[in-house]
Scaffold this active site. Structure first.
Site, PDB file in Angstrom:
ATOM      1  CG  ASP A 387      13.592  35.306 -13.018  1.00  0.00           C
ATOM      2  OD1 ASP A 387      12.905  36.018 -13.775  1.00  0.00           O
ATOM      3  OD2 ASP A 387      13.119  34.385 -12.349  1.00  0.00           O
ATOM      4  CG  ASP A 468       1.833  33.034 -14.173  1.00  0.00           C
ATOM      5  OD1 ASP A 468       1.352  32.859 -13.036  1.00  0.00           O
ATOM      6  OD2 ASP A 468       2.789  32.388 -14.610  1.00  0.00           O
TER       7      ASP A 468
END
Lengths: 657, 461
Positions: A387, A468
């Protein structure tokens, strides 16, 4: 007197024959002999026959053995059963709309069924191929929420003329369905669409630019209740294959295009018959490209339209090397793979492991490991997500900075994303920073970091961690920093995602600045090394003008109406982890405030009104010494509890996926 | 009347069988002659030794490949064998015209070339041109082994071999893939169900019976038989390498099944130990390879590879095997230089030699030397305090390449027998307590070292 006549000879001959025959018939022994001979003949024939058969078979067997004895694939290739080609000209279509369930069945095959709770709200759209009846696209637009109707209009406009469209509403689909969208539906032949209202149920089947096959609608009687479920049953007449296809010149590229366009819908001009959008881009090569041989891993899920947009921008970036790109798809989804093949790239599918965040995390691990396996020579890998838009100078940025990652041990990554780089806070396309937080969203990973440190202790599937967030933990980061540009080289356009929704995207991502200038030369690359950067910061602080600390830092007037100056302000920061004032400041500046990003030893660098704007946390930051004694660091109170509850900690890691 | 009929029938029957018999004999003879003819023509070609069709096919193929800028190199063992004999002359006169067709006309069914995956372009254009030139081609694809170890990735299949056939000759193009561990790998050639088994005599191919592992070759551009072609710089060492190139893939599927039964130890200690063991193994491999000493994974390290494709976290050391004939006195100083001091030395070159080096914190590197007998191979063990000797007996084995912790290393090709000899039939069950003197199923008591030799055969540092 009787005289023998020579003419009688034939008679004599005949009699000889008869005599012979007679003789033969009378000699039993001779007859027996003949019979035995015949039987023998028969026997020999049989034997020769058998021998021949045996011989041929042995020879054939030998030959086969000789050719491929050790070379047979032990894995039998299971032939995939092909769907029988139906010559049916008519499709039976059934469409159901209700509060908690929608389904669509084509020829008694369910092509859509959604009865999950609290999911799939809005208008479901299915596109069928008018010649084959195959499902080419399946979308759901949550038109209860804002802007989803725009996406739907965009999608409907992209669908080729002649395709069959099926609509059905689940739960609610009218709250944010604006007039534009209603008009588009009307132009497709719907009579009800303009009057669709709160909690109505609705189904519609029609051909784009053609006839209407059926429509049913149930009005909601009151605000608190839903309309009755509706079931629409109708027939659709199929056309011939030739009518449903475009006639592009026969090239390798167009063959890929044809394969793609006959399978899926909703990609707009790439499938238009006249002047289709190119699928090969050939951007200018980069001079002295240091990242030409660096593998690029694109991490993808099942958002093929995102992937399509992402790959377009990636393949248009200067210096891209398509051979190094691998798309990793989490799950056996067909459409993302179709997109990958359209662009002639290689794609790998991954069986999903675990759920939610852990699934993403496991997918990341598998993708990274696979990348380094496939490119064993690579020292780095570029990690992208489906994205993201990729800036035209993305590879140029990496090419100019990658040597730092190789040489400077104190670096953790290079990232294309500046968490604080919004339209109003980023300014200089040629400026780079060092930051303590890992932004992700288009970044470079060092192989040794992955292989020696991250891979062995990567969170296991049962730990529902964000990869992350895990990478940002001090145990992993070990005080190392990332290099980021002031103006991001990637743009996060994803609105649907695991941790993402329209509101959130609008608040935090939409106004992010994105570089569109090609060939930017970065000016301070060498000063990004560990020690040089400190010198640079001291120089910068030395020349910075101290702002008026009596003013409100949230006000625009806090920063003078100048351009190109360097200003510094001091905020209170009691110890290294005290971000109370920073968070408030970030909030009022409308930058990322969900957790702390973009800091370097208690210093933040951004731009305000085209001036470089430095924020130093006193006394925790080592740069506190630069504070004139007359200045009192600004302290900003966190809001009262009620207000504080608005902040959603759960979405702190939201920019991923 | 009846009798006549009977006779007529008999005669007719005889006649038809005669016709049939003749026809079948003729057919049989025709079939035989076809077969023999093929053999004969082959022999004839061989006797002539000058078959220019082969040369023409090779030339056409090289033209095709170079027109698409694909760098291939010659790996045909027959031709390289011939080239090797004249290598000095070929090297010294790279452009000289050759008076006769000496190499590419040699009798053979195939000419084999190699190409690196990354220089190979998967373009349809090449095949279209090939077809125009009259080549028939066959592509052999299979699963990508580089993703095999990965839990659940389904990659696209990758091309492993191509065969281009023209007239009576065929070109076999082997695709080499770079893999982790700095080596090149080529896949096995396996025909799928629908493939033409008689496209070429596959059995006569020199590459493809097994997968193979090779060093990255240094190449040399030469002109032989008036054709410019790249060959390995040192053909004889390439041919040597080829004879021992067989590669074994780790048994990833079985390893996954193993981890289903016995979940992997993911503790920090295990992670740390694996990391150390890996770096120790890398260092040991580097040191031994520099010395040119051939070694293989032995004992626990081999078991770890075979059973779980990883280092066994509770094994606490790294075990290597070396044939005693490859022993070099430089081994000890070389390891010391690499930062691995000698921990102990048991036995002597003539008998039961074993070296132990001290790696980073407590991870030990054991090198066992193996002695070859007529029908078995053994290595020795020594108990330091008692001077007792032990003997571990293995069935004979050969060495294969494999990939382990991003390293190309040898393992016994007959790994199952090797592991079973060492760990018994229950090797699949992890055991945490292991006594090297009694646990192995192939251990034998082998007497005691004479006391006067102890200073020499039991050295502990």
């Amino acid at each position: 007197e009787w005289k023998p006549n020579p003419a009688i000879k034939p008679h004599k001959k005949r009699s000889w024959y008869l005599a012979w025959k007679y003789k033969l018939m009378n000699q039993r022994a001779l007859r027996k002999l003949c019979q035995t001979g015949a039987v023998l003949f028969l026997l020999v024939t049989v034997i020769v026959n058998i021998k021949l058969i045996l011989d041929t078979r042995r020879a054939a067997y030998e030959e086969e053995e000789e050719s491929a004895q050790d070379y047979d694939d032990e894995l039998l290739n299971v032939e995939v059963a092909r769907h029988p080609v139906s010559n049916k000209k008519v499709l039976d279509v059934e469409v159901y709309s209700s509060r908690s369930k929608v389904y669509v069945a084509v020829d008694e095959t369910t092509v859509l069924e959604d009865e999950a709770r609290e999911q799939g709200r809005g208008i479901h759209v299915i596109v069928l191929n008018q010649a084959t009846g195959h499902v080419m696209a399946k979308r759901v637009f949550d038109t209860y929420s804002p802007h989803e109707d725009e996406a739907m209009v965009l999608f409907l406009n992209m669908v080729a003329r002649g395709r069959i469209l099926i609509f059905t509403i689940k739960d609610e689909g009218s709250f944010h369905l604006k007039d534009t969208a209603k008009n588009v539906l009307k132009s497709l032949g719907s009579q009800v669409a303009p009057f669709l209202s709160w909690r109505d149920m609705w189904t519609f089947v029609g051909k784009k630019g053609g006839e209407v096959y059926g429509e049913k609608h149930a009005k909601s009687p009151a605000l608190s209740t839903w309309g009755d479920p509706v079931l629409l049953k109708t027939e659709v007449h199929l056309t011939s294959v030739e009518d449903a296809e475009c006639h592009w010149p026969d090239t390798e590229l167009n063959r890929r295009r044809k394969r793609f366009c006959s399978k899926v819908e909703g990609y707009g001009s790439v499938c238009s018959c006249k002047d289709p959008t190119p699928i090969e881009f050939n951007p200018d090569p980069l001079k002295d490209n240091k990242v030409f041989d660096v593998p690029v891993a694109v991490i993808a899920g099942n958002r093929p339209n995102y992937l399509y947009r992402m790959l377009r921008s990636l393949l248009s970036a200067q210096g891209v090397n398509p051979q190094m790109i691998t798309v990793f798809i989490d799950g056996y989804y067909e459409e993302p793979m179709d997109v990958v093949e359209l662009f002639g790239l290689s794609g790998i599918q991954h069986t999903p492991i675990s759920i939610k965040n852990a699934r993403v995390s496991q997918h990341y691990k598998a993708s990274l490991t696979a990348t380094f396996n496939l490119f064993p020579d690579a020292k780095f890998a570029v990690v992208l997500e489906e994205d993201l838009d990729i800036s035209v100078d993305f590879f140029s940025f990496l090419s100019q900075s990658i040597h730092l990652l190789e040489e400077d041990e104190s670096l953790y990554c290079i990232s294309a994303w500046n968490d604080q780089g919004y339209e109003h806070t980023a300014e200089d396309p040629s400026l780079l920073y060092r930051v303590e937080t890992m932004p992700g969203l288009g970044w470079v990973l060092r192989k040794s970091l992955y292989k020696d440190e991250l891979e062995p202790k990567w969170p296991t599937p049962e730990k529902l961690w964000d990869w992350d967030m895990w990478m940002r933990m001090p145990e992993q980061r070990k005080g190392r920093e990332c290099i980021i540009p002031d103006i991001s080289r990637s743009y996060h356009f994803g609105i649907v995602g695991l941790n993402m929704n329209g509101y959130f995207h609008e608040a935090y991502f939409k106004k992010h600045k994105f570089n569109t200038i090609p060939n930017v030369q970065f000016k301070n690359v060498e000063s990004l090394r560990k020690d040089a950067y400190e010198t640079e910061i001291h120089r910068l602080l030395g020349e910075a003008e101290v702002l008026d600390h009596s003013k409100n830092p949230c006000e625009d007037s806090f920063v003078p109406d100048t351009e190109g100056r360097v200003y510094v302000m001091f905020i209170r920061m009691e110890q290294e982890a005290d971000f109370t004032t920073w968070t408030q400041l970030a909030k009022c500046l409308h930058i990322w405030d969900l957790d702390v990003r973009g800091n370097h030893r208690g210093l933040w660098r951004l731009f305000r009104k085209k001036n470089h704007f430095l924020v130093v946390g006193v006394p925790a930051s080592p740069y506190s010494a630069k504070k004139p004694s007359s200045v009192t660091p600004i302290y900003m109170e966190p809001p009262a509890k009620e207000e504080g509850a608005v902040a959603v900690p759960a979405v702190a890691a939201a920019e991923q996926t | 009347m009846q009798k006549i009929n009977k006779n007529v029938v008999l005669a007719l029957l005889s006649l038809t069988s005669l016709v049939f018999l003749l026809f079948q004999l003729y057919y049989y003879k025709f079939y035989l002659s076809q077969k023999n003819g093929a053999v004969l023509s082959k022999v004839r070609g061989g006797q002539l030794g000058q078959d220019s069709t082969k040369w023409h096919v090779v030339r056409k193929f090289l033209g095709l490949i170079s027109s698409h800028n694909i760098p291939v190199y010659l790996i045909d063992p027959l031709i390289l064998g011939l080239v090797d004999k004249d290598i000095e002359q070929i090297r010294s006169s790279p452009d000289g015209p050759s008076p006769e067709c000496k190499y590419f006309c040699a009798p053979r069914d195939f000419t084999t070339f190699a190409v690196l995956d990354k220089t190979w372009k998967h373009e349809a254009g090449l095949f279209r041109t090939a077809e125009k030139m009259g080549f028939q081609w066959l592509k052999i694809i299979n699963k990508d082994p580089r993703l095999d170890g990965m839990d659940d990735l389904s990659g696209i299949e990758i091309p492993l071999h191509y065969i281009f056939k023209l007239a009576s000759h065929a070109i076999h193009l082997v695709i080499f893939y770079e893999r982790s561990g700095n080596y090149l790998w080529h896949g096995p050639l396996r025909l799928k169900k629908h493939m033409d088994r008689k496209f070429v005599p596959f059995r006569k191919l020199h590459f493809g019976r097994y997968p193979g592992a090779y060093k990255k070759p240094e190449l040399l551009l030469v002109s032989i038989d008036d054709l410019k072609v790249q060959i390995p710089k040192n053909p004889s060492s390439f041919l040597e390498e080829m004879s021992h190139s067989r590669f074994l893939e780790c048994r990833y599927r079985e390893a996954r099944a193993f981890f289903q039964l016995y979940p992997d130890d993911a503790s920090l200690d295990a992670v740390e130990f694996r990391k150390k063991a890996k770096s120790l193994l890398h260092l040991a491999a580097l040191t031994l390879n520099n010395l040119g000493v051939k070694f293989w994974l032995s004992s626990g390290t081999c078991l770890g590879w075979y059973r779980q494709c990883n280092v066994i976290p509770h094994s606490k050391d790294v075990d290597l095997g070396v044939f005693i004939k490859d022993y070099k006195a430089d081994i000890i100083p070389a390891f010391q230089k690499a930062g691995l001091p000698l921990k102990h030395k048991f036995g002597k070159v003539e008998d039961s030699l074993e070296l132990s080096f001290q790696g980073e914190d407590d991870v030990k590197l054991d090198i066992f030397f193996f002695y070859e007998e007529v029908d078995h191979i053994w290595n020795g063990g020594t108990q330091a305090k008692s001077g007792k000797k032990f003997k571990y007996i293995f069935p004979k084995f050969t060495l294969c390449w494999t990939e382990f912790v991003e390293l190309r290393v040898h393992v016994p090709c007959e790994t199952l027998q090797y592991v079973e000899a060492n760990y018994g039939p229950d090797w699949k069950v992890p055991v945490k307590t292991w006594d090297w003197k009694s646990s192995p199923s192939n251990v034998q008591y082998n007497g005691v070292w004479p006391v006067d030799e102890w200073d020499d055969v039991i050295q502990i540092y």
